[in-house]
Design an enzyme around this catalytic site. Structure first.
Site, PDB file in Angstrom:
ATOM      1  N   ASP A  71       0.993  -1.113  -0.255  1.00 19.65           N
ATOM      2  CA  ASP A  71       0.081   0.070   0.066  1.00 19.65           C
ATOM      3  C   ASP A  71       0.932   1.146   0.061  1.00 19.65           C
ATOM      4  O   ASP A  71       1.366   1.556   0.950  1.00 19.65           O
ATOM      5  CB  ASP A  71      -1.013  -0.181   1.110  1.00 19.65           C
ATOM      6  CG  ASP A  71      -1.876   1.140   1.162  1.00 19.65           C
ATOM      7  OD1 ASP A  71      -1.870   1.930   0.228  1.00 19.65           O
ATOM      8  OD2 ASP A  71      -2.388   1.274   2.378  1.00 19.65           O
ATOM      9  N   LEU A  72       1.129   2.086  -1.283  1.00 18.85           N
ATOM     10  CA  LEU A  72       1.905   3.150  -1.030  1.00 18.85           C
ATOM     11  C   LEU A  72       1.434   4.307  -0.338  1.00 18.85           C
ATOM     12  O   LEU A  72       2.357   5.160  -0.089  1.00 18.85           O
ATOM     13  CB  LEU A  72       2.117   3.304  -2.819  1.00 18.85           C
ATOM     14  CG  LEU A  72       2.913   2.214  -3.670  1.00 18.85           C
ATOM     15  CD1 LEU A  72       2.656   2.860  -5.106  1.00 18.85           C
ATOM     16  CD2 LEU A  72       3.979   1.935  -3.255  1.00 18.85           C
ATOM     17  N   LYS A  73       0.102   4.105   0.082  1.00 17.44           N
ATOM     18  CA  LYS A  73      -0.323   5.414   0.905  1.00 17.44           C
ATOM     19  C   LYS A  73      -0.171   5.085   2.344  1.00 17.44           C
ATOM     20  O   LYS A  73      -0.495   5.751   3.135  1.00 17.44           O
ATOM     21  CB  LYS A  73      -1.912   5.427   0.657  1.00 17.44           C
ATOM     22  CG  LYS A  73      -2.138   5.952  -0.974  1.00 17.44           C
ATOM     23  CD  LYS A  73      -3.650   6.138  -1.093  1.00 17.44           C
ATOM     24  CE  LYS A  73      -3.948   6.593  -2.343  1.00 17.44           C
ATOM     25  NZ  LYS A  73      -5.497   6.670  -2.936  1.00 17.44           N
ATOM     26  N   GLY A 136      -6.619  10.699 -20.278  1.00 15.77           N
ATOM     27  CA  GLY A 136      -6.704  10.480 -21.808  1.00 15.77           C
ATOM     28  C   GLY A 136      -6.382   8.853 -21.986  1.00 15.77           C
ATOM     29  O   GLY A 136      -5.965   8.160 -21.211  1.00 15.77           O
ATOM     30  N   HIS A 137      -6.737   8.602 -23.126  1.00 17.36           N
ATOM     31  CA  HIS A 137      -6.241   7.180 -23.790  1.00 17.36           C
ATOM     32  C   HIS A 137      -5.806   7.211 -25.062  1.00 17.36           C
ATOM     33  O   HIS A 137      -5.623   8.359 -25.611  1.00 17.36           O
ATOM     34  CB  HIS A 137      -7.575   6.279 -23.689  1.00 17.36           C
ATOM     35  CG  HIS A 137      -7.980   5.706 -22.344  1.00 17.36           C
ATOM     36  ND1 HIS A 137      -7.267   5.158 -21.500  1.00 17.36           N
ATOM     37  CD2 HIS A 137      -9.156   5.867 -21.618  1.00 17.36           C
ATOM     38  CE1 HIS A 137      -7.809   4.687 -20.425  1.00 17.36           C
ATOM     39  NE2 HIS A 137      -8.945   5.147 -20.293  1.00 17.36           N
ATOM     40  N   ASP A 138      -5.262   6.164 -25.596  1.00 16.98           N
ATOM     41  CA  ASP A 138      -4.705   6.265 -26.770  1.00 16.98           C
ATOM     42  C   ASP A 138      -5.426   7.001 -27.960  1.00 16.98           C
ATOM     43  O   ASP A 138      -4.960   7.722 -28.546  1.00 16.98           O
ATOM     44  CB  ASP A 138      -4.411   4.631 -27.410  1.00 16.98           C
ATOM     45  CG  ASP A 138      -3.305   4.462 -28.094  1.00 16.98           C
ATOM     46  OD1 ASP A 138      -3.287   4.891 -29.226  1.00 16.98           O
ATOM     47  OD2 ASP A 138      -2.545   3.922 -27.407  1.00 16.98           O
ATOM     48  N   ASN A 140      -7.452   9.482 -27.463  1.00 21.45           N
ATOM     49  CA  ASN A 140      -7.166  10.937 -27.324  1.00 21.45           C
ATOM     50  C   ASN A 140      -5.992  11.545 -27.858  1.00 21.45           C
ATOM     51  O   ASN A 140      -6.191  12.576 -28.529  1.00 21.45           O
ATOM     52  CB  ASN A 140      -7.658  11.463 -25.656  1.00 21.45           C
ATOM     53  CG  ASN A 140      -8.719  10.637 -25.458  1.00 21.45           C
ATOM     54  OD1 ASN A 140      -8.950   9.614 -24.460  1.00 21.45           O
ATOM     55  ND2 ASN A 140      -9.910  11.146 -25.569  1.00 21.45           N
ATOM     56  N   TYR A 141      -4.862  10.721 -27.387  1.00 22.27           N
ATOM     57  CA  TYR A 141      -3.626  11.301 -27.842  1.00 22.27           C
ATOM     58  C   TYR A 141      -3.640  11.291 -29.348  1.00 22.27           C
ATOM     59  O   TYR A 141      -3.132  12.194 -30.233  1.00 22.27           O
ATOM     60  CB  TYR A 141      -2.542  10.359 -27.425  1.00 22.27           C
ATOM     61  CG  TYR A 141      -2.641  10.045 -25.870  1.00 22.27           C
ATOM     62  CD1 TYR A 141      -3.061  11.200 -24.922  1.00 22.27           C
ATOM     63  CD2 TYR A 141      -2.480   8.978 -25.307  1.00 22.27           C
ATOM     64  CE1 TYR A 141      -3.061  10.979 -23.602  1.00 22.27           C
ATOM     65  CE2 TYR A 141      -2.299   8.638 -24.038  1.00 22.27           C
ATOM     66  CZ  TYR A 141      -2.952   9.821 -22.978  1.00 22.27           C
ATOM     67  OH  TYR A 141      -3.103   9.456 -21.807  1.00 22.27           O
ATOM     68  N   ASP A 166       0.260   3.995 -26.658  1.00 23.60           N
ATOM     69  CA  ASP A 166       0.753   3.132 -25.744  1.00 23.60           C
ATOM     70  C   ASP A 166       2.126   2.560 -25.840  1.00 23.60           C
ATOM     71  O   ASP A 166       2.953   2.616 -25.024  1.00 23.60           O
ATOM     72  CB  ASP A 166      -0.320   2.266 -25.297  1.00 23.60           C
ATOM     73  CG  ASP A 166      -1.471   2.817 -24.506  1.00 23.60           C
ATOM     74  OD1 ASP A 166      -1.332   3.938 -24.038  1.00 23.60           O
ATOM     75  OD2 ASP A 166      -2.439   2.002 -24.218  1.00 23.60           O
TER      76      ASP A 166
END
Length: 370
Positions: A71-73, A136-138, A140-141, A166
């Site tokens: 858990d990084l938090k 964003g996703h592929d 959108n870019y 990606d």
């Protein structure tokens, strides 16, 4: 010995760009440790279809790696990760800008622990600029860089079937720059920070359009240039049996032979002939016959023509078999399937032909204080 043997890569990324990058490093011999969320892990584990407990997508992208759940938090997360960070060579992450800093794992903090670390951030828009923190996703870019606007059928952009941003804009540039950074570290003894923006790297694929626009202010539109649909010499034509011919006889030597083989009138062969009329004339002739007919006609001929294959046909092609592209396997849930090919040359891959993706938190590293 593999070229990256002995290198430790800490991979905080999920889904596609980062895991693809670390897969390539693992194929070249690096030890890759995925740092995953407890309980769920990488979101791609939950995708369908499944291969064992996890998705086949996860298995393909994460074979040969190890997994630690943390858990990084948690307040003690950085302290627990410190022993791994101290001996790591590469760190890959693809959170939005600012997230790793808030977790206490930003580059400046990590650099104080290990100044030799090569730290690679993969994001859609990069670490700076007005879009830096935008989702964003592929698609959108591709849309916002202008790449999607170059495609089209019937005046409408075509939904791409490859995740170019990606992989081509994220994973591959990440690996390239990580290798540059490791080479530089060999000389200086110091690591560095890499800001890989998927959108930035899509522009490389549009070199010809950029050249036209910058040099002559002739910016390409939708499907109106030589390689986007504007030429009869680089076109997809339907056949009589509902399949398609991918015809790319661009150069004159290919075009003349192609025209002979389909019996195109001389008036339609010249550079001056109207492109739309030539496309119609070629299309009419191609559609008279089946794909089997055209496959036989073009067999052994230097014309750069292919029948459009299905993916299943593509992977069963004799060329693929000769290149042993799917020789390696991934093992999960008691099943074996062909492994995802990576661009690592066979010379640099391990002798092991079958590997598995890690179960969540299967790695027990003695230096990680859990």
């Amino acid at each position: 010995m593999q070229p990256l043997e002995g290198l430790l890569v800490l991979d905080f990324s999920t889904l596609l760009p980062g895991p693809m990058a670390s897969l390539i490093l693992a194929d070249a011999g690096a030890r890759v440790v995925k740092l995953e969320k407890p309980e769920r892990g990488d979101e791609m584990r939950s995708y369908e279809p499944k291969l064992g407990e996890d998705s086949v997508n996860f298995a393909l992208l994460n074979r040969g790696k190890q997994s630690i759940a943390i858990d990084l938090k948690a307040p003690d997360a950085v302290q627990r990760l410190k022993p791994l960070i101290e001996r790591a060579d590469v760190l890959i992450e693809q959170f939005r800008p600012g997230v790793m800093e808030r977790l206490g794992l930003g580059y400046e903090s990590v650099r104080r622990i290990n100044p030799k670390l090569v730290y690679c951030s993969i994001t859609g828009w990069g670490q700076t600029g007005p879009k830096a923190k935008s989702a964003g996703h592929d698609l959108n870019y591709m849309a916002e860089t202008g790449l999607l606007g170059l495609t089209g059928a019937g005046g409408k952009p075509v939904l791409p079937q490859v995740l170019a941003a990606d992989i081509g804009g994220g994973a591959y540039p990440a690996v390239m720059n990580i290798m540059f950074a490791l080479t530089q570290r060999d000389r200086t003894g110091l690591g560095c920070y890499l800001d890989v923006a998927m959108a930035d790297n899509l522009y490389t694929f549009m070199y010809w359009g950029l050249g036209n626009g910058f040099a002559s202010d002739r910016w390409p539109g939708m499907s109106d240039e030589v390689v986007t649909g504007g030429s009869p010499r680089y076109q997809i034509y339907p056949t009589a049996d509902g399949r398609f011919l991918a015809a790319a006889p661009l150069e004159s030597k290919f075009w003349e032979l192609f025209c002979d083989l389909i019996d195109l009138p001389q008036a339609m062969r010249s550079e001056q002939a109207p492109a739309e009329e030539v496309k119609a004339a070629v299309g009419e002739r191609v559609e008279r016959h089946t794909s089997l007919h055209w496959r036989a006609v073009f067999e052994g001929q230097d014309v750069c023509c292919s029948i459009v294959a299905t993916l299943e046909e593509g992977v069963r092609d004799a060329q693929v078999a000769a290149r042993r592209l799917f020789e390696r396997q991934v093992d999960a849930g008691g099943r074996r399937v062909p492994a995802l090919p990576s661009p690592v040359a066979p010379l640099f891959r391990s002798a092991q032909v079958c590997a598995n993706a890690p179960r969540l938190n299967e790695t027990q590293d003695p230096l990680l204080l859990i």
